[in-house]
Design a protein around this motif. Structure first.
Motif, PDB file in Angstrom:
ATOM      1  N   ILE A 217      46.770 -98.698  55.479  1.00  0.00           N
ATOM      2  CA  ILE A 217      45.583 -99.266  54.841  1.00  0.00           C
ATOM      3  C   ILE A 217      45.596-100.772  55.050  1.00  0.00           C
ATOM      4  O   ILE A 217      46.564-101.447  54.687  1.00  0.00           O
ATOM      5  CB  ILE A 217      45.567 -98.930  53.333  1.00  0.00           C
ATOM      6  N   SER A 218      44.550-101.296  55.648  1.00  0.00           N
ATOM      7  CA  SER A 218      44.453-102.725  55.939  1.00  0.00           C
ATOM      8  C   SER A 218      43.928-103.502  54.734  1.00  0.00           C
ATOM      9  O   SER A 218      43.164-102.965  53.917  1.00  0.00           O
ATOM     10  CB  SER A 218      43.526-102.942  57.137  1.00  0.00           C
ATOM     11  N   ALA A 219      44.325-104.762  54.642  1.00  0.00           N
ATOM     12  CA  ALA A 219      43.811-105.618  53.572  1.00  0.00           C
ATOM     13  C   ALA A 219      42.310-105.828  53.697  1.00  0.00           C
ATOM     14  O   ALA A 219      41.641-106.171  52.718  1.00  0.00           O
ATOM     15  CB  ALA A 219      44.528-106.960  53.595  1.00  0.00           C
ATOM     16  N   SER A 220      41.750-105.602  54.896  1.00  0.00           N
ATOM     17  CA  SER A 220      40.313-105.752  55.099  1.00  0.00           C
ATOM     18  C   SER A 220      39.530-104.491  54.757  1.00  0.00           C
ATOM     19  O   SER A 220      38.301-104.507  54.737  1.00  0.00           O
ATOM     20  CB  SER A 220      40.025-106.156  56.549  1.00  0.00           C
ATOM     21  N   ASP A 221      40.235-103.387  54.484  1.00  0.00           N
ATOM     22  CA  ASP A 221      39.559-102.158  54.059  1.00  0.00           C
ATOM     23  C   ASP A 221      39.004-102.343  52.650  1.00  0.00           C
ATOM     24  O   ASP A 221      39.578-103.059  51.822  1.00  0.00           O
ATOM     25  CB  ASP A 221      40.519-100.973  54.056  1.00  0.00           C
ATOM     26  N   GLY A 222      37.914-101.663  52.374  1.00  0.00           N
ATOM     27  CA  GLY A 222      37.354-101.713  51.030  1.00  0.00           C
ATOM     28  C   GLY A 222      37.933-100.646  50.122  1.00  0.00           C
ATOM     29  O   GLY A 222      38.301-100.905  48.973  1.00  0.00           O
ATOM     30  N   TYR A 223      38.051 -99.393  50.663  1.00  0.00           N
ATOM     31  CA  TYR A 223      38.469 -98.251  49.848  1.00  0.00           C
ATOM     32  C   TYR A 223      39.316 -97.282  50.670  1.00  0.00           C
ATOM     33  O   TYR A 223      39.223 -97.241  51.904  1.00  0.00           O
ATOM     34  CB  TYR A 223      37.245 -97.512  49.297  1.00  0.00           C
ATOM     35  N   PHE A 224      40.115 -96.493  49.975  1.00  0.00           N
ATOM     36  CA  PHE A 224      40.868 -95.399  50.591  1.00  0.00           C
ATOM     37  C   PHE A 224      40.557 -94.144  49.795  1.00  0.00           C
ATOM     38  O   PHE A 224      40.660 -94.127  48.566  1.00  0.00           O
ATOM     39  CB  PHE A 224      42.371 -95.676  50.558  1.00  0.00           C
ATOM     40  N   LYS A 225      40.158 -93.077  50.492  1.00  0.00           N
ATOM     41  CA  LYS A 225      39.815 -91.814  49.842  1.00  0.00           C
ATOM     42  C   LYS A 225      40.830 -90.754  50.228  1.00  0.00           C
ATOM     43  O   LYS A 225      41.202 -90.632  51.393  1.00  0.00           O
ATOM     44  CB  LYS A 225      38.417 -91.369  50.267  1.00  0.00           C
ATOM     45  N   THR A 226      41.269 -89.953  49.254  1.00  0.00           N
ATOM     46  CA  THR A 226      42.214 -88.877  49.513  1.00  0.00           C
ATOM     47  C   THR A 226      41.854 -87.662  48.681  1.00  0.00           C
ATOM     48  O   THR A 226      41.666 -87.756  47.463  1.00  0.00           O
ATOM     49  CB  THR A 226      43.666 -89.323  49.218  1.00  0.00           C
ATOM     50  N   THR A 227      41.728 -86.509  49.347  1.00  0.00           N
ATOM     51  CA  THR A 227      41.436 -85.260  48.657  1.00  0.00           C
ATOM     52  C   THR A 227      42.304 -84.150  49.244  1.00  0.00           C
ATOM     53  O   THR A 227      42.480 -84.071  50.464  1.00  0.00           O
ATOM     54  CB  THR A 227      39.947 -84.861  48.789  1.00  0.00           C
ATOM     55  N   GLY A 228      42.826 -83.293  48.378  1.00  0.00           N
ATOM     56  CA  GLY A 228      43.600 -82.137  48.807  1.00  0.00           C
ATOM     57  C   GLY A 228      44.954 -82.458  49.397  1.00  0.00           C
ATOM     58  O   GLY A 228      45.583 -81.588  50.007  1.00  0.00           O
ATOM     59  N   CYS A 229      45.424 -83.681  49.222  1.00  0.00           N
ATOM     60  CA  CYS A 229      46.713 -84.103  49.781  1.00  0.00           C
ATOM     61  C   CYS A 229      47.795 -84.101  48.702  1.00  0.00           C
ATOM     62  O   CYS A 229      47.515 -84.112  47.505  1.00  0.00           O
ATOM     63  CB  CYS A 229      46.614 -85.513  50.363  1.00  0.00           C
ATOM     64  N   LYS A 230      49.037 -84.112  49.144  1.00  0.00           N
ATOM     65  CA  LYS A 230      50.141 -84.390  48.238  1.00  0.00           C
ATOM     66  C   LYS A 230      50.129 -85.900  47.949  1.00  0.00           C
ATOM     67  O   LYS A 230      49.500 -86.678  48.670  1.00  0.00           O
ATOM     68  CB  LYS A 230      51.478 -83.991  48.869  1.00  0.00           C
ATOM     69  N   ASP A 231      50.832 -86.290  46.904  1.00  0.00           N
ATOM     70  CA  ASP A 231      50.797 -87.703  46.503  1.00  0.00           C
ATOM     71  C   ASP A 231      51.301 -88.612  47.616  1.00  0.00           C
ATOM     72  O   ASP A 231      52.158 -88.257  48.411  1.00  0.00           O
ATOM     73  CB  ASP A 231      51.653 -87.912  45.248  1.00  0.00           C
ATOM     74  N   TRP A 232      50.743 -89.823  47.631  1.00  0.00           N
ATOM     75  CA  TRP A 232      51.072 -90.831  48.637  1.00  0.00           C
ATOM     76  C   TRP A 232      52.024 -91.869  48.056  1.00  0.00           C
ATOM     77  O   TRP A 232      51.870 -92.294  46.918  1.00  0.00           O
ATOM     78  CB  TRP A 232      49.809 -91.554  49.104  1.00  0.00           C
TER      79      TRP A 232
END
Length: 236
Positions: A217-232
């Motif tokens: 995830i870049s510092a220039s990204d606005g958001y990160f979306k995660t669905t159906g995954c194990k914890d990060w």
């Protein structure tokens, strides 16, 4: 309870968009800080907009306006006209656990597919930016929506729930490389986006994963979306 209506127009599980946007675009995110966050903290659907930063040391007069901005802005199910029922801006809903939360941005009230600008079915948390040019915002089966102060700074976490939904980079989670292990049946979907418009153009990168997932995830990204995954967990 609301029902899942139309199929989401943006990126959904089963659809991978490749190379649709530049990773240097910041969207409506802050750009975030480059810090790694507290290794013992984790981001979840229960966090407040802008992170956990409190303004209890500020003057009462200064606080009152900020608190007013964070009260419930969109409550219950229904169609909300932009400009009269709801103001343009970025909003957040959290604590959606039954995957029955559905929202929609529309350019008119015809109800036709062509009127859709963006929509999504939500598990956990979602952010959405309603534009001044939008005409209608629909919400069904979602927890109340709060207005988000995009200038607010939080304490970014270094962990996040794999089915937590959307996390704001630099506020909810820290930039960096994250790892999710033990994912099965390609049900894990992640997405980096430059803003909360949910248009295809806002997607920086995304993927459906079986087994171990690694995402930077870049510092220039606005958001990160995660669905159906194990914890990060942040690894670098």
């Amino acid at each position: 309870m609301g029902m899942k209506g139309k199929v989401a127009l943006g990126a959904v599980v089963g659809i991978v968009v490749i190379g649709v946007a530049s990773a240097t675009s910041g969207g409506d995110g802050d750009g975030g800080s480059g810090g790694s966050g507290d290794k013992g903290s984790s981001a979840s659907a229960g966090q407040k907009p802008g992170g956990g930063g409190s303004s209890t040391d500020s003057a009462d007069g200064a606080d009152s306006a900020e608190v007013a901005d964070k009260v419930v802005a969109i409550e219950g199910d229904g169609d909300f006209q932009v400009g009269s029922d709801v103001k343009p801006g970025t909003y957040r809903t959290s604590g959606n656990t039954d995957d029955m939360c559905y929202w929609e941005r529309a350019k008119d009230a015809s109800g036709e597919i062509d009127s859709l600008l963006a929509n999504d079915n939500v598990s956990g948390t979602s952010y959405v930016t309603i534009l001044a040019t939008d005409k209608l915002f629909k919400s069904s089966g979602c927890k109340d929506w709060e207005a988000v102060d995009l200038k607010a700074k939080g304490t970014p976490a270094a962990k996040m729930a794999g089915n937590g939904g959307m996390f704001r980079v630099g506020s909810d989670i820290a930039p960096g490389t994250y790892r999710s292990t033990g994912n099965a049946d390609d049900l894990c979907y992640w997405e980096r986006s430059k803003d909360a418009s949910h248009s295809v153009d806002s997607i920086v990168a995304n993927n459906n994963v079986n087994g171990t997932a690694v995402a930077t995830i870049s510092a220039s990204d606005g958001y990160f979306k995660t669905t159906g995954c194990k914890d990060w967990v942040k690894t670098g």
